[in-house]
Design a protein around this motif. Sequence first.
Motif, short mmCIF file in Angstrom:
data_model
loop_
_atom_site.label_atom_id
_atom_site.label_comp_id
_atom_site.label_asym_id
_atom_site.label_seq_id
_atom_site.Cartn_x
_atom_site.Cartn_y
_atom_site.Cartn_z
N TYR A 8 -2.65 -12.40 -36.88
CA TYR A 8 -2.00 -11.29 -36.19
C TYR A 8 -0.50 -11.50 -36.23
N ALA A 9 0.24 -10.41 -36.38
CA ALA A 9 1.69 -10.48 -36.48
C ALA A 9 2.36 -10.80 -35.15
N ASP A 10 1.74 -10.40 -34.05
CA ASP A 10 2.32 -10.66 -32.74
C ASP A 10 1.23 -10.85 -31.71
N PRO A 11 1.58 -11.38 -30.53
CA PRO A 11 0.58 -11.72 -29.51
C PRO A 11 -0.17 -10.52 -28.92
N ALA A 33 -11.17 -13.25 -27.98
CA ALA A 33 -10.52 -13.40 -26.68
C ALA A 33 -10.36 -14.88 -26.31
N THR A 34 -11.37 -15.67 -26.60
CA THR A 34 -11.30 -17.10 -26.32
C THR A 34 -10.19 -17.75 -27.14
N ALA A 35 -10.12 -17.41 -28.43
CA ALA A 35 -9.07 -17.95 -29.29
C ALA A 35 -7.69 -17.50 -28.80
N ASP A 36 -7.59 -16.25 -28.37
CA ASP A 36 -6.33 -15.71 -27.89
C ASP A 36 -5.84 -16.47 -26.65
N VAL A 37 -6.72 -16.68 -25.70
CA VAL A 37 -6.34 -17.41 -24.48
C VAL A 37 -6.00 -18.85 -24.82
N THR A 38 -6.78 -19.48 -25.66
CA THR A 38 -6.50 -20.86 -26.07
C THR A 38 -5.12 -20.96 -26.72
N CYS A 39 -4.83 -20.02 -27.60
CA CYS A 39 -3.53 -20.01 -28.29
C CYS A 39 -2.39 -19.82 -27.30
N LYS A 40 -2.55 -18.86 -26.40
CA LYS A 40 -1.49 -18.59 -25.43
C LYS A 40 -1.27 -19.79 -24.51
N ARG A 41 -2.34 -20.46 -24.13
CA ARG A 41 -2.19 -21.65 -23.28
C ARG A 41 -1.51 -22.78 -24.04
N TRP A 49 7.24 -16.09 -21.84
CA TRP A 49 7.37 -14.65 -21.68
C TRP A 49 7.79 -14.32 -20.25
N ASN A 50 7.14 -14.97 -19.29
CA ASN A 50 7.43 -14.73 -17.89
C ASN A 50 8.88 -15.11 -17.55
N ARG A 51 9.31 -16.29 -17.99
CA ARG A 51 10.69 -16.71 -17.72
C ARG A 51 11.69 -15.75 -18.34
N THR A 52 11.43 -15.34 -19.57
CA THR A 52 12.35 -14.45 -20.27
C THR A 52 12.40 -13.08 -19.62
N GLU A 53 11.24 -12.51 -19.34
CA GLU A 53 11.18 -11.20 -18.70
C GLU A 53 11.82 -11.24 -17.32
N SER A 54 11.58 -12.31 -16.57
CA SER A 54 12.18 -12.44 -15.24
C SER A 54 13.70 -12.52 -15.33
#
Length: 91
Positions: A8-11, A33-41, A49-54
Amino acid sequence: MKKAGYDYADPLESIATARLDSPEVPAAEIELATADVTCKRSSGLVEVWNRTESAIQRRMIGEHAAAAAKQRADDAARVRNAAAVTGASEG
């Protein structure tokens, strides 16, 4: 995601492939979904993302603080005026 066999090109792209029109959840979707969560973790994506958006939101709040204060004062005046006209409590 590449380690899990996805390209995938982006998250956010993986959600576009989800089949949300069915009450049944295909096994392939659970695996994705499992791979996605594992990758994000493992990458710390959500935290970054949270720090940047905040930081962006805090900067924007600072840039627009005067306008927000003026709007709050205008709103308070409207509430006071409406209460005076109707005889109601300001709340």
